[in-house]
Design a protein around this motif. Structure first.
Motif, PDB file in Angstrom:
ATOM      1  N   GLN A  56      -7.142  -9.305   5.654  1.00 50.98           N
ATOM      2  CA  GLN A  56      -8.058  -8.509   4.843  1.00 50.98           C
ATOM      3  C   GLN A  56      -7.691  -8.535   3.360  1.00 50.98           C
ATOM      4  O   GLN A  56      -8.447  -8.021   2.539  1.00 50.98           O
ATOM      5  CB  GLN A  56      -8.065  -7.047   5.330  1.00 50.98           C
ATOM      6  CG  GLN A  56      -8.656  -6.870   6.702  1.00 50.98           C
ATOM      7  CD  GLN A  56      -8.501  -5.446   7.210  1.00 50.98           C
ATOM      8  OE1 GLN A  56      -7.528  -4.762   6.915  1.00 50.98           O
ATOM      9  NE2 GLN A  56      -9.476  -5.002   7.991  1.00 50.98           N
ATOM     10  N   GLN A  57      -6.567  -9.135   3.030  1.00 51.29           N
ATOM     11  CA  GLN A  57      -6.091  -9.166   1.639  1.00 51.29           C
ATOM     12  C   GLN A  57      -6.667 -10.376   0.904  1.00 51.29           C
ATOM     13  O   GLN A  57      -7.309 -11.237   1.489  1.00 51.29           O
ATOM     14  CB  GLN A  57      -4.561  -9.204   1.604  1.00 51.29           C
ATOM     15  CG  GLN A  57      -3.898  -8.062   2.334  1.00 51.29           C
ATOM     16  CD  GLN A  57      -4.391  -6.705   1.893  1.00 51.29           C
ATOM     17  OE1 GLN A  57      -4.312  -6.343   0.722  1.00 51.29           O
ATOM     18  NE2 GLN A  57      -4.911  -5.928   2.837  1.00 51.29           N
ATOM     19  N   GLY A 101      -2.453   0.696  11.505  1.00 50.65           N
ATOM     20  CA  GLY A 101      -3.793   0.821  12.088  1.00 50.65           C
ATOM     21  C   GLY A 101      -4.785   1.409  11.104  1.00 50.65           C
ATOM     22  O   GLY A 101      -5.910   0.921  10.967  1.00 50.65           O
ATOM     23  N   VAL A 102      -4.365   2.445  10.378  1.00 47.67           N
ATOM     24  CA  VAL A 102      -5.250   3.056   9.372  1.00 47.67           C
ATOM     25  C   VAL A 102      -5.545   2.055   8.261  1.00 47.67           C
ATOM     26  O   VAL A 102      -6.695   1.932   7.810  1.00 47.67           O
ATOM     27  CB  VAL A 102      -4.623   4.352   8.805  1.00 47.67           C
ATOM     28  CG1 VAL A 102      -5.368   4.830   7.577  1.00 47.67           C
ATOM     29  CG2 VAL A 102      -4.592   5.432   9.875  1.00 47.67           C
ATOM     30  N   LEU A 103      -4.526   1.324   7.814  1.00 50.91           N
ATOM     31  CA  LEU A 103      -4.732   0.348   6.738  1.00 50.91           C
ATOM     32  C   LEU A 103      -5.748  -0.721   7.146  1.00 50.91           C
ATOM     33  O   LEU A 103      -6.582  -1.142   6.338  1.00 50.91           O
ATOM     34  CB  LEU A 103      -3.400  -0.289   6.338  1.00 50.91           C
ATOM     35  CG  LEU A 103      -2.420   0.640   5.633  1.00 50.91           C
ATOM     36  CD1 LEU A 103      -1.023   0.024   5.578  1.00 50.91           C
ATOM     37  CD2 LEU A 103      -2.908   0.983   4.233  1.00 50.91           C
ATOM     38  N   ARG A 109      -6.670  -2.291   0.389  1.00 51.53           N
ATOM     39  CA  ARG A 109      -6.118  -3.320  -0.502  1.00 51.53           C
ATOM     40  C   ARG A 109      -5.399  -2.640  -1.669  1.00 51.53           C
ATOM     41  O   ARG A 109      -5.846  -2.736  -2.811  1.00 51.53           O
ATOM     42  CB  ARG A 109      -7.213  -4.224  -1.026  1.00 51.53           C
ATOM     43  CG  ARG A 109      -7.741  -5.179  -0.002  1.00 51.53           C
ATOM     44  CD  ARG A 109      -8.678  -6.181  -0.644  1.00 51.53           C
ATOM     45  NE  ARG A 109      -9.234  -7.042   0.372  1.00 51.53           N
ATOM     46  CZ  ARG A 109     -10.375  -7.671   0.255  1.00 51.53           C
ATOM     47  NH1 ARG A 109     -11.103  -7.537  -0.837  1.00 51.53           N
ATOM     48  NH2 ARG A 109     -10.808  -8.443   1.218  1.00 51.53           N
ATOM     49  N   PRO A 110      -4.281  -1.967  -1.370  1.00 53.06           N
ATOM     50  CA  PRO A 110      -3.537  -1.376  -2.483  1.00 53.06           C
ATOM     51  C   PRO A 110      -2.943  -2.484  -3.342  1.00 53.06           C
ATOM     52  O   PRO A 110      -2.992  -3.664  -2.959  1.00 53.06           O
ATOM     53  CB  PRO A 110      -2.449  -0.555  -1.791  1.00 53.06           C
ATOM     54  CG  PRO A 110      -2.335  -1.115  -0.427  1.00 53.06           C
ATOM     55  CD  PRO A 110      -3.657  -1.742  -0.086  1.00 53.06           C
ATOM     56  N   PRO A 111      -2.356  -2.137  -4.482  1.00 53.12           N
ATOM     57  CA  PRO A 111      -1.696  -3.173  -5.284  1.00 53.12           C
ATOM     58  C   PRO A 111      -0.689  -3.939  -4.418  1.00 53.12           C
ATOM     59  O   PRO A 111      -0.069  -3.358  -3.515  1.00 53.12           O
ATOM     60  CB  PRO A 111      -0.996  -2.375  -6.391  1.00 53.12           C
ATOM     61  CG  PRO A 111      -1.775  -1.109  -6.489  1.00 53.12           C
ATOM     62  CD  PRO A 111      -2.278  -0.821  -5.101  1.00 53.12           C
ATOM     63  N   VAL A 117       5.957  -3.280  -0.226  1.00 59.38           N
ATOM     64  CA  VAL A 117       6.923  -2.226   0.098  1.00 59.38           C
ATOM     65  C   VAL A 117       6.616  -1.650   1.480  1.00 59.38           C
ATOM     66  O   VAL A 117       7.520  -1.462   2.305  1.00 59.38           O
ATOM     67  CB  VAL A 117       6.932  -1.120  -0.983  1.00 59.38           C
ATOM     68  CG1 VAL A 117       7.700   0.110  -0.510  1.00 59.38           C
ATOM     69  CG2 VAL A 117       7.531  -1.645  -2.280  1.00 59.38           C
ATOM     70  N   ILE A 118       5.352  -1.379   1.750  1.00 57.34           N
ATOM     71  CA  ILE A 118       4.949  -0.855   3.062  1.00 57.34           C
ATOM     72  C   ILE A 118       5.350  -1.846   4.155  1.00 57.34           C
ATOM     73  O   ILE A 118       5.986  -1.474   5.146  1.00 57.34           O
ATOM     74  CB  ILE A 118       3.431  -0.584   3.096  1.00 57.34           C
ATOM     75  CG1 ILE A 118       3.074   0.581   2.183  1.00 57.34           C
ATOM     76  CG2 ILE A 118       2.944  -0.327   4.527  1.00 57.34           C
ATOM     77  CD1 ILE A 118       1.577   0.736   1.934  1.00 57.34           C
ATOM     78  N   SER A 119       4.976  -3.093   3.970  1.00 56.58           N
ATOM     79  CA  SER A 119       5.277  -4.126   4.957  1.00 56.58           C
ATOM     80  C   SER A 119       6.788  -4.268   5.148  1.00 56.58           C
ATOM     81  O   SER A 119       7.276  -4.365   6.279  1.00 56.58           O
ATOM     82  CB  SER A 119       4.660  -5.455   4.503  1.00 56.58           C
ATOM     83  OG  SER A 119       4.848  -6.443   5.471  1.00 56.58           O
ATOM     84  N   GLY A 120       7.531  -4.253   4.061  1.00 56.11           N
ATOM     85  CA  GLY A 120       8.983  -4.411   4.138  1.00 56.11           C
ATOM     86  C   GLY A 120       9.667  -3.246   4.833  1.00 56.11           C
ATOM     87  O   GLY A 120      10.564  -3.455   5.665  1.00 56.11           O
ATOM     88  N   LEU A 121       9.270  -2.029   4.518  1.00 57.95           N
ATOM     89  CA  LEU A 121       9.894  -0.866   5.161  1.00 57.95           C
ATOM     90  C   LEU A 121       9.622  -0.838   6.659  1.00 57.95           C
ATOM     91  O   LEU A 121      10.521  -0.562   7.461  1.00 57.95           O
ATOM     92  CB  LEU A 121       9.412   0.428   4.500  1.00 57.95           C
ATOM     93  CG  LEU A 121       9.952   0.695   3.095  1.00 57.95           C
ATOM     94  CD1 LEU A 121       9.290   1.928   2.487  1.00 57.95           C
ATOM     95  CD2 LEU A 121      11.467   0.833   3.104  1.00 57.95           C
TER      96      LEU A 121
END
Length: 190
Positions: A56-57, A101-103, A109-111, A117-121
């Motif tokens: 989706q990015q 799931g929410v994303l 499409r946040p910055p 950071v989300i993906s890494g954490l």
């Protein structure tokens, strides 16, 4: 019809790995590592959702999100092999299923930096869980290669489904995100 073939092919690829997930199969750790993300619904949903979200990015996000997740997961796995863990690790993993799931459901499409950071954490948390559950008598190297391969395959399956879906199928992809979010909420509630 090609989408049905892709889904069936993916399912057939997973079945042998699940069979090897049962005790009594001595191996170098590769099969055990591959089985771990595929046999836990929390890992499976989160990793598939990363692939959906990546599709989706735009531009660099499409490959950086899964790559960041896998790299952070590998780091988390190495930490887990040494016994390092964070408090409420299972809760963090359930939260990752809910959040990813929410994303996907809202096609967020946040910055790119925020997405990474989300993906890494989340990748770090999943990796720690994998590392902490290294089966006795298994090679950490083989086990890590296995969970990296399975995770990459799940990311790829989610990505392929979302990218090959006709434009009208965007609602289905968002619906899959809502299902993952619901599952994550149930995991957090239990």
């Amino acid at each position: 019809m090609p989408l049905v073939r892709l889904a069936l092919g993916t399912a057939l690829c997973v079945v042998p790995v699940l069979a090897f997930a049962h005790p009594g199969h001595a191996d170098s750790g590769l099969i055990a590592g591959m089985a771990h993300p595929l046999s836990g619904v929390d890992h499976l949903l989160a990793m598939f959702a990363v692939g959906l979200w990546a599709a989706q990015q735009t531009h660099h996000g499409r490959w950086r999100l899964p790559l960041t997740f896998v790299g952070a997961m590998l780091l988390g796995g190495l930490l887990g092999f040494d016994g390092v863990a964070i408090a409420y690790l299972e809760g963090a993993i359930a939260a990752s299923v809910l959040a990813l799931g929410v994303l996907v459901a809202v096609a967020a499409r946040p910055p790119l930096a925020v997405s990474l950071v989300i993906s890494g954490l989340f990748g770090l948390a999943h990796g720690m869980a994998h590392g902490l559950e290294l089966p006795a008598m298994n090679s950490p190297v083989g086990y890590a290669l296995g969970f990296v391969a399975a995770t990459s395959a799940l990311h790829g399956a989610g990505y392929a489904l979302a990218r090959w879906m006709p434009l009208a199928g965007a609602a289905l992809i968002r619906g899959l995100g809502m299902i993952a979010a619901g599952a994550g909420a149930l995991m957090l509630a239990s």
